[in-house]
Scaffold this motif. Sequence first.
Motif, short mmCIF file in Angstrom:
data_model
loop_
_atom_site.label_atom_id
_atom_site.label_comp_id
_atom_site.label_asym_id
_atom_site.label_seq_id
_atom_site.Cartn_x
_atom_site.Cartn_y
_atom_site.Cartn_z
N PHE A 205 8.64 -0.89 -0.45
CA PHE A 205 7.38 -1.35 -0.25
C PHE A 205 6.75 -1.52 0.85
N VAL A 206 5.75 -1.12 1.53
CA VAL A 206 5.24 -1.39 2.84
C VAL A 206 3.94 -1.94 2.70
N LYS A 207 3.76 -3.03 3.18
CA LYS A 207 2.43 -4.17 3.07
C LYS A 207 1.85 -3.59 4.45
N THR B 151 4.61 -6.18 6.06
CA THR B 151 6.09 -6.44 5.76
C THR B 151 6.60 -5.41 4.94
N VAL B 152 7.76 -5.26 5.14
CA VAL B 152 8.68 -4.25 4.32
C VAL B 152 9.49 -4.88 3.34
N GLU C 123 0.67 -1.28 -0.10
CA GLU C 123 -0.05 0.21 -0.09
C GLU C 123 0.83 1.32 0.02
N ILE C 124 2.07 1.21 0.52
CA ILE C 124 2.90 2.21 0.60
C ILE C 124 4.19 2.12 -0.05
N VAL C 125 4.70 3.09 -0.38
CA VAL C 125 6.26 3.26 -1.04
C VAL C 125 6.93 4.32 -0.28
N PRO D 158 13.36 -2.92 10.39
CA PRO D 158 12.97 -3.31 11.62
C PRO D 158 12.43 -2.21 12.35
N ARG D 159 12.60 -1.18 12.11
CA ARG D 159 11.98 0.17 12.73
C ARG D 159 10.76 0.23 12.24
N LEU D 160 10.73 0.35 10.82
CA LEU D 160 9.40 0.49 10.28
C LEU D 160 8.35 -0.68 10.70
N GLN D 161 9.02 -1.82 10.83
CA GLN D 161 8.04 -3.17 11.08
C GLN D 161 7.33 -2.86 12.37
#
Lengths: 399, 225
Positions: A228-230, A93-94, A54-56, A78-81
């Motif tokens: 890409f961020v799921k 998922t990233v 959904e996000i880039v 890991p920080r994003l997750q």
Amino acid sequence: MLILALANLTHRKVRSALSVLAVAIAIMLLLVLVGLSNGTLDEISQRMQSVQAEIVVRDQHFDLASMSGGKLWEKEIPRLQQLQIQGQPAVHTVIPVFLARMKLAGLSQNVFGIHPNHFATFAGQRRLLQGHLFADLDSPRHAAQQLTSQIDDQSSTNAPPPLDLPLIIDQRLANAAQLHVGDRIAYGNSDAHIVGVIETGVAGRVFAPINRLRASSGIIAPTAHMFFVKAQPTLSNDQLGQLCETIEAATHRSATLVANYHQELADKFRGLTTFMTLVSVIALAICFLFILVTMYTMVLERQKEIAILQSLGAGPANILAQTLQEATLICTFGAALGVLLSFLVRHIIQTFQPLMTVELRLSWTLGAVLIALVGGAVSALYPAYLALRHDPVETLNFE
Amino acid sequence: MTQPLLQAKSIAKTFSQGRLDVPVLFDIDLALQPGEFVAIMGPSGCGKSTLMHILGLMLSPTAGQLWIDGRDVSNIKANGRARLRRKKIGFVFQRFNLLPTVTARQNICVAERIRGHEIDGQIDRILDDVEMTHKAHHKPGQLSIGEQQRIAVARAVVHRPAILMADEPTGNLDSHNAQHVLDLFRQINRDYGITVLMITHSPSAAQAADRILHMTDGRINPDIP
């Protein structure tokens, strides 16, 4: 009166044909340029939106036009997750993507370096038509070491170049470049080979294993150009927007919704599309000036006929309608020919540049025809006004 | 006494050429009764064509009044004049003035379209009346001058106007074709009841009319019978 308009046009065949051609070329130019710019943007954005995320996320210095620039680090993942929205985990998922470029089918292509286990996120419902998924090495450093040793082996033994960069390409590129599974192609100083062909429509036309691609590009650090961020499937659209803001605040990177990619591209290339539209408008203006001159000449030539029509009882409205009808006929034939030419030019472009997309939408085609008709009618107004000013008695007596 | 179909009173016309005013018509009084065949004779430059253009609403008079069917049409605007021309008047010119790009039949069709009439059997009947059915699909350039004038007459009367105005209709024709056209005018006048106003400088052509008016120097001369 249509009889008269047609007869007048066929009476001066070459001039009428040239006028029709002028309109046709302008309409063709308009449709092809708009179709090319929008078609390309649509095609790229549709491919990007095919990613099951959904996000880039990109660095602030990443350049969308060249698809290069500021890099991200995999250690940021890991920080994003761990990011949360309203106290709940927000990221599923990233997916890091390392981008490189290579020339295939006459055009520079973006190579999407991805981890093989993320391939399904890019493929979605699209199937591998030939071949198989590639394998990767566990780190870019490992890949670089292997590459170096292979190059050393090659120089010492004169062995054939190592087949070290496996690629999956999409069907459209495979057709355009006439590539098949097993074919070898050059990639910088190393070799690449095709291991699979996937259905058209995936984000990248070329995929490669990320670590091998980094190594082949001389990068040994685990960097990427985009993530890409799921998101978690429970997130609403509003929450996805919040997640973008949260990512930007936490990482100082740029985060945008994949769904907005088309708008982002359109904004980025607005200058180019404006230029192309301007070229089309100038072409149209020249075409309508041509119509004006044609109708002006016709009116001057046919003063006597206009006087005859007036003697038969034709009023200003009839004379105006007659002049407009002739201009409209020229523009109708010109627009029809222009639409046909557009399809022909699209066919030619796609034959010689199969990776270029010229989109000819029905709404644009109808719009172009409408512009031709209205423009033609407006161009004929001044000649029609001149026709109305002629004194029929003077004209009939003059002979 | 019946109301005149066309009546002109004190018509005058002056053309301006820069600062110079050129008077062409002076104090013309004229009345045409329904069904009349009138010829206006006079030498070249006496103003008879200008008079016809004023009576045919192609030109506005500088002074005077004009009535058609009892209606004062002296000061009506371009649209109104065009409407009256469509309905009430048919023109025949010395040089035929056919539209060169369309066929003989289409010349008549275009005129009918301008008048807002449907294209029907009337066109075939009028072509038959002027004996031009066999050349209906020829363009004017493929017709003899006599044939062109017959098509011009057919075009002028196909809608059965109240008045047929002819400006030197035989001026470009040989004697045979001239006689044919004059016979046609008489037939139209007699069979259709159309009032005919013919401008001519030919005494023999004028003999076809019921009444002859003589013009000299922009005036109708009452002294010549």
